[in-house]
Design an enzyme around this catalytic site. Structure first.
Site, PDB file in Angstrom:
ATOM      1  N   ARG A  66       0.834  -1.065  -0.091  1.00 31.02           N
ATOM      2  CA  ARG A  66       0.210  -0.122   0.342  1.00 31.02           C
ATOM      3  C   ARG A  66       0.720   1.275  -0.147  1.00 31.02           C
ATOM      4  O   ARG A  66       0.585   2.268  -0.285  1.00 31.02           O
ATOM      5  CB  ARG A  66      -1.167  -0.204   1.384  1.00 31.02           C
ATOM      6  CG  ARG A  66      -2.391  -0.912   1.152  1.00 31.02           C
ATOM      7  CD  ARG A  66      -2.891  -0.917   2.438  1.00 31.02           C
ATOM      8  NE  ARG A  66      -2.868  -1.405   3.471  1.00 31.02           N
ATOM      9  CZ  ARG A  66      -2.537  -2.514   3.651  1.00 31.02           C
ATOM     10  NH1 ARG A  66      -3.009  -3.920   3.156  1.00 31.02           N
ATOM     11  NH2 ARG A  66      -1.371  -3.185   4.294  1.00 31.02           N
ATOM     12  N   GLU A 103       5.415  -9.901  14.816  1.00 36.47           N
ATOM     13  CA  GLU A 103       4.954 -10.751  16.506  1.00 36.47           C
ATOM     14  C   GLU A 103       4.906 -11.929  15.369  1.00 36.47           C
ATOM     15  O   GLU A 103       5.642 -12.425  17.335  1.00 36.47           O
ATOM     16  CB  GLU A 103       3.412 -10.304  15.789  1.00 36.47           C
ATOM     17  CG  GLU A 103       2.503 -10.344  17.566  1.00 36.47           C
ATOM     18  CD  GLU A 103       1.429  -9.350  17.388  1.00 36.47           C
ATOM     19  OE1 GLU A 103       0.674  -9.303  17.000  1.00 36.47           O
ATOM     20  OE2 GLU A 103       0.537  -9.843  18.849  1.00 36.47           O
TER      21      GLU A 103
END
Ligand code: AMP
Length: 178
Positions: A66, A103
């Protein structure tokens, strides 16, 4: 007034929050309603490059995927080149790679070895700053190919994740902060 420049509040109001996408617990910031509005999209670009003029930047580096949308438009506006930082394995020519922790697991991004000239003045752009791992790795890649980052610009910052701490030393701009 219809033709007045878009404000940050209007842009923020158009960002859609999608809970539990792409996985449970993530509040995904969906920018497609912003992009679909000519006034809001161009307003984003103006605000993300505010204070920069043609001649001040040699290249706008955009982060897969993006980030490309905003970086390409900013590059045209600043009469600068556009350089993609892509996920590993997508760029066809020789690359430098940089890995960073997610993560869960690790991610690797890449830039073409000849993407910039030594000393090129760079505006680095992504749509969203979360933990800062992606942008910090992209900044390392820009350094590896000799670029000099003037500023890093984001449309959205998730301030509670403290991504700025991974980007110490760089001027950071973000329009909409959660
Ligand atoms: P980070 O490396 O943690 O700063 O993550 C930034 C990258 O992940 C950006 O390229 C974003 O497009 C994407 N990202 C992370 N969190 C979100 C979110 N909540 N909504 C939309 N995109 C996100």
């Amino acid at each position: 007034m219809k033709d007045s420049p878009a404000t940050v509040a209007e842009i923020q109001a158009a960002i859609r929050n999608v809970p539990d996408f792409p996985q449970p617990g993530i509040q995904f910031k969906d920018i497609t309603p912003v992009l679909a509005s000519p006034r809001l999209f161009s307003g984003c670009i103006e605000l993300m490059i505010d204070g920069l003029r043609p001649g001040m930047v040699d290249a706008v580096v955009g982060i897969d995927a993006r980030g490309f949308i905003f970086a390409a438009a900013a590059a045209v506006r600043l009469q600068a080149g556009f350089v993609p930082v892509r996920k590993k394995g997508k760029l066809p020519y020789r690359t430098h790679e940089q890995s960073y922790d997610l993560e869960y697991g690790r991610n690797t991004i890449a830039i073409h070895v000849d993407a910039l000239k030594p000393g090129d003045r760079v505006l680095l752009i992504d749509d969203l700053l979360a933990t800062g791992g992606t942008a910090a790795a992209a900044a390392e890649l820009v350094k590896k190919v000799g670029g000099r980052i003037l500023e890093i610009s984001f449309l959205i910052e998730l301030g509670f994740l403290k991504g700025r701490e991974k980007l110490r030393g760089y001027p950071i701009r973000s329009l909409v902060v959660y």
